[in-house]
Motif scaffolding. Structure first.
Motif, mmCIF file in Angstrom:
data_model
loop_
_atom_site.group_PDB
_atom_site.id
_atom_site.type_symbol
_atom_site.label_atom_id
_atom_site.label_comp_id
_atom_site.label_asym_id
_atom_site.label_seq_id
_atom_site.Cartn_x
_atom_site.Cartn_y
_atom_site.Cartn_z
ATOM 1 N N ARG A 139 13.088 -11.480 65.920
ATOM 2 C CA ARG A 139 13.214 -10.072 65.545
ATOM 3 C C ARG A 139 11.962 -9.521 64.872
ATOM 4 N NH1 ARG A 139 18.494 -9.884 62.191
ATOM 5 N NH2 ARG A 139 17.492 -8.025 61.350
ATOM 6 N N ALA A 376 13.849 -10.985 58.769
ATOM 7 C CA ALA A 376 14.855 -11.257 59.800
ATOM 8 C C ALA A 376 15.108 -12.755 59.902
ATOM 9 C CB ALA A 376 14.382 -10.705 61.148
ATOM 10 N N GLU A 406 18.890 -8.732 55.212
ATOM 11 C CA GLU A 406 19.146 -7.846 56.340
ATOM 12 C C GLU A 406 18.964 -6.381 55.946
ATOM 13 O OE1 GLU A 406 18.956 -8.996 59.094
ATOM 14 O OE2 GLU A 406 20.696 -10.063 59.858
ATOM 15 N N THR A 409 15.484 -5.474 56.587
ATOM 16 C CA THR A 409 15.079 -5.348 57.994
ATOM 17 C C THR A 409 15.666 -4.103 58.644
ATOM 18 O OG1 THR A 409 16.970 -6.540 58.947
ATOM 19 C CG2 THR A 409 15.107 -7.871 58.175
ATOM 20 N N ALA A 411 18.831 -3.967 59.428
ATOM 21 C CA ALA A 411 19.969 -4.415 60.243
ATOM 22 C C ALA A 411 21.250 -4.220 59.423
ATOM 23 C CB ALA A 411 19.784 -5.874 60.645
ATOM 24 N N SER A 414 24.635 -5.959 60.494
ATOM 25 C CA SER A 414 24.631 -7.384 60.168
ATOM 26 C C SER A 414 24.819 -7.596 58.666
ATOM 27 C CB SER A 414 23.316 -8.026 60.633
ATOM 28 O OG SER A 414 23.286 -9.387 60.306
#
Length: 902
Positions: A139, A376, A406, A409, A411, A414
């Motif tokens: 990622r 990541a 996370e 990042t 995300a 997640s």
């Protein structure tokens, strides 16, 4: 190299490499199903890139958790150019590639470094970068390479990706779909690989089942007998390409299949490692020859599978126990010193159930990934570690740490899943506080949501008996979130509610500037302006002397806005510049947009609209490059100061709509204040009064307390609402008395003069001009001259009025404030004088980006500095400067000053 039925695709690639040879840059995403020929097209492009340097990387599914592995593949051949990068970028790359140790760099600083590295590598010959199987990149690499692809311009660099579907990272990069072959071309390709006769009906069936997929046409006939091909007797359903590969893998001798499973489990392609592991497993050397004879893989100095689907098919052919066995052997043979992370990952895959030893090793790998800026990968290691953890408390700890990574990042889905994993077990008070904090940050990061303040309050409250320092920091975060939410905060989470709670926070033994900032802000909102001002002044006086750089970065937004609320213009500018300096030095992009916006406002009030435009351009570049979602506060105010009604109202409506959707109430106040400034400049006083009243209708809006009252006084007096103007004057008086700065005293005197008459009014206008003349706030001073001149004209003192109005007109005209300039011109005309028009050098031929770069070069920035600020390469800067010189008919940077506005 000739590809059947790919004339159009080859033409696209030919033109791409031609453009790169001509000095341009290109980015392209080839996307289509597995086996459709994307890799073959990359091979074709490589053969057509004569005279270019080619570097290539491929995503590997089992390597997706190893940070920067794909990036290292692509950049390794050009790392000899790393020394010429600016120091922050050079050190960022050295850190992520493990060449040196240092603080974890920001992801977008790494992106700028890679952009610079590829640009430097293309200095002597064009560079073609090929990325196959992008969907399987780790990622970190995927995010950075997509960032670079979007920022290419004039570096002689091509980046071509092959992927199954265009994912979020590649959004905005030009794409080209690769579909199946037409039936005629599909039959021609099939005939080219057949070694014997084939029945027409069988050919038609194979072509139909392949759906034009070239790899299917090449692979599906394999394993069919001559009789089946000739007449179709007993012809099996061909199935998918991967099923075809699975059949072929299962058809080879068992030792060969086991060797393929082993090679598939190790993505490094290290033939020595795989052969040693094969020996440990009792697999003979002849197994490799059988794999090559079957056209599945080649075992040379590096192991190469015929196609990534072969690797997948081989791995799928093994039972779970067999996979664990090969991963276990690979873990034993992987050097724990040279490659600890790959060893930890193999050990994790070899584990059939919870294993604390392996989980602890994965946690160490997460720490190493975090130190290199690979958030990541940090999250992936911690997530796997949590899954292997027996102890519920440790499992929750690791899941919470993974969720926090996370968040970094972006995300967020997640992070939410990991938060749920952590909360599946009973949590300690500390863990629950950390979970509350993650949930609050999720709400704030995703939409600056109006529920974030309450969530942060909950976390801060829980932390009081566990970690006083963290608790107080969280209370300050809650106040920041509440300021953003302002009028849209949910009940119990508005800034006054948060201030009441924050005021009860336990105090540390030694009070630092951060603690004074918390206490002062809480008193400011809970008890009123005068109550909080003294403590806030103390906080700002000590700020920066007793905090780490990391803490300073976290606190600077609140410190900067506090200086603004205290009408401390000098400290406002100082802190804004410090914030931007730190954001640039550390490469922390998430702070950069806020810092740039704050400094843009400093420049606006100083009358330097040109500098403000540069800074708002940088905000836009940062948002585009990083996917940031900060509202266009700078552009909104700039349009209002320029007197651009169309843009101000359009940006204002967009900001209010977006703010309402996200629960970011401060955006609504900013939009209304900007409209009030605009309409006061244009002489639309009733509209200005209505906008100002909407802006300050909620006491929870910090902006409404400070910037709006003076706009309301001016608009209300001109539209006949004297009571409204008097109430706004009272609010200004309270602030001026409490803070005592020349800015506050000047604006209060100017506003009070508007509601006064006779000698009192004149004394107050002169007092306002005297105070504001001691500041660098030229806009406020020019407005004082304008109001004084308008008053003098109404008093029939035309000669005195003309002097004051000429001063105002000259200042507004020089600053580019068209609305106020026209208002001053009308007043001058009414006073019996004409205004001189300023001659602005022509630069209409320049594009927006060229003008932006030209202004930065004029102001003394080097090409690398301009590149860093605009998220482009230094070569692109130079390319645009050459065009600027040609258009403006100059030959050097030193001449920019005479052809661009001051």
């Amino acid at each position: 190299m000739e590809l059947t039925g790919r004339d159009l695709e080859c033409d696209v690639l030919d033109r791409l490499v031609g453009a790169v040879r001509a000095g341009e840059s290109r980015a392209l995403v080839l996307h289509g199903e597995a086996g459709v020929g994307k890799s073959a097209l990359l091979d074709y492009l490589e053969t057509q890139s004569a005279g270019c340097r080619v570097t290539r990387a491929s995503g590997v599914q089992s390597e997706m958790e190893l940070a920067f592995s794909g990036l290292h593949q692509l950049c390794a051949p050009v790392l000899d150019r790393i020394a010429v990068l600016p120091p922050p970028q050079r050190e960022a790359l050295r850190t992520v590639f493990g060449i040196s140790t240092g603080p974890a760099p920001d992801l977008f600083l790494i992106g700028l470094a890679v952009l610079g590295l590829l640009s430097e590598a293309a200095e002597h010959e064009p560079l073609v970068c090929l990325v196959d199987d992008q969907q399987w990149l780790d990622r970190c690499s995927a995010q950075i390479l997509a960032f670079v692809a979007r920022r290419l311009d004039a570096e002689s660099v091509a980046m071509v990706f092959a992927t199954r579907a265009v994912a979020g990272d590649l959004a905005g990069v030009p794409g080209y779909p690769i579909g199946g072959l037409h039936d005629t071309e599909a039959r021609r390709l099939l005939d080219a690989v057949l070694t014997g006769p084939i029945d027409a009906q069988v050919r038609d069936q194979l072509v139909a089942e392949a759906h034009g997929n070239p790899l299917a046409l090449l692979e599906l006939p394999r394993g069919l007998t001559s009789a089946q091909l000739a007449g179709g007797f007993g012809l099996p359903g061909a199935g998918t390409i991967e099923q075809s590969f699975v059949r072929r893998v299962n058809a080879v001798p068992d030792e060969t299949r086991r060797l393929l499973v082993l090679a598939a489990a190790d993505p490094s392609g290290d033939d020595v490692l795989v052969r040693r592991a094969a020996e440990r497993l009792g697999i003979g050397a002849e197994a490799a020859a059988a794999a090559a004879d079957a056209g599945l893989a080649e075992f040379g100095t590096r192991i190469r599978f015929r196609h990534p689907l072969v690797r997948s098919a081989a791995y799928r052919s093994a039972s779970a126990a067999e996979r664990r066995q090969v991963h276990g052997v690979l873990a034993e043979l992987t050097d724990a010193e040279a490659d600890p992370d790959r060893r930890a990952w193999h050990r994790a895959q070899a584990t059939s159930g919870p294993d604390e030893e392996v989980a602890a090793e994965l946690e160490l790998s997460a720490g190493r990934a975090s130190a290199r800026g690979g958030l990541a990968a940090t999250a992936a290691f911690l997530q796997r570690a949590a899954a292997l953890t027996i102890d519920p408390a440790k499992r929750s700890d690791r899941a919470l740490a993974a969720a926090h990574a996370e968040l970094g990042t972006g995300a967020f889905d997640s992070a939410a899943d990991l938060l749920a994993m952590a909360e599946a077990e009973p949590l300690s008070d500390l863990q629950q506080a950390r979970a509350d904090l993650v949930r609050a940050q999720l709400a704030f990061f995703t939409n600056r949501g109006n529920d974030a303040p309450q969530l942060m309050l909950k976390a801060a409250k829980r932390l009081e008996t566990i970690d006083v320092v963290l608790s107080r920091a969280t209370y300050l975060d809650a106040l920041s979130a509440a300021i953003f939410a302002s009028r849209l905060a949910t009940p119990g989470g508005d800034v006054i509610d948060v201030a009441r709670e924050a005021a009860t926070a336990p105090r540390p033994a030694v009070m630092r500037s951060a603690d004074l900032l918390l206490d002062g802000t809480a008193m400011y909102y809970r008890d009123g302006y005068a109550a909080g001002a003294p403590t806030l002044h103390k906080a700002l006086a000590a700020f920066g002397t007793d905090v780490t750089v990391e803490e300073e970065l976290q606190l600077l937004w609140m410190a900067t806005t506090t200086a603004l609320r205290l009408w401390d213009a000098d400290r406002w500018e100082q802190l804004s510049r410090r914030h931007l300096q730190l954001a640039r030095e550390t490469g922390v992009v998430i702070d950069r947009a806020l810092a740039l916006t704050s400094l843009a406002y400093v420049s606006l009030f100083a009358g330097d609209l040109d500098a403000a435009a540069l800074l708002t351009d940088e905000v836009q570049a940062a948002n585009e490059a990083t996917g940031g979602n900060l509202a266009p506060y700078g552009r909104l105010a700039l349009a209002a100061f320029r007197g651009d009604r169309t843009e101000t109202l359009a940006l204002g409506e967009a900001t209010k709509k977006d703010g309402s959707r996200r629960g970011e109430g401060i955006g609504i106040a900013f939009a209304e204040w900007s409209a009030a400034v605009l309409d006061n400049g244009l002489g639309r006083y009733q509209d200005a009064a209505e906008a100002a009243e909407r802006a300050c209708e909620d006491a929870r809006d910090a902006l409404s307390v400070m910037l709006v009252p003076s706009e309301l006084v001016e608009a209300a007096v001109r539209s006949g609402s004297i009571d409204t103007a008097n109430r706004a004057c009272e609010r200004l008086g309270e602030m001026a008395t409490a803070t005592g700065t020349d800015w506050a005293l000047g604006v209060h005197a100017r506003s009070l003069a508007l509601v006064s008459a006779g000698d009192t009014a004149e004394r107050l206008y002169r007092e306002a001009i005297a105070h504001l003349d001691k500041t660098r706030l030229r806009v406020e001073l020019a407005r004082a001259h304008l109001l004084y001149g308008e008053w003098l004209r109404r008093e029939r003192r035309r000669t005195d009025a003309r002097e004051s109005l000429r001063t105002a007109h000259g200042m507004f005209d020089a600053m580019g404030m068209a609305g106020f300039t026209e208002r001053a011109r009308r007043e001058l005309q009414a006073a019996g004088a004409a205004a001189r028009k300023r001659v602005v050098p022509a630069q209409s031929e320049l594009t927006a980006q060229e003008a932006q770069i030209a202004r930065m070069a004029r102001d003394g920035l080097s090409n690398p500095e301009i590149a860093t600020r605009l998220f482009i390469s230094a070569r692109t800067v130079q390319y645009h400067l050459r065009k600027v010189f040609t258009k403006l008919e100059i030959t050097s940077r030193s001449q920019l000053d005479r052809v661009l506005p001051p």
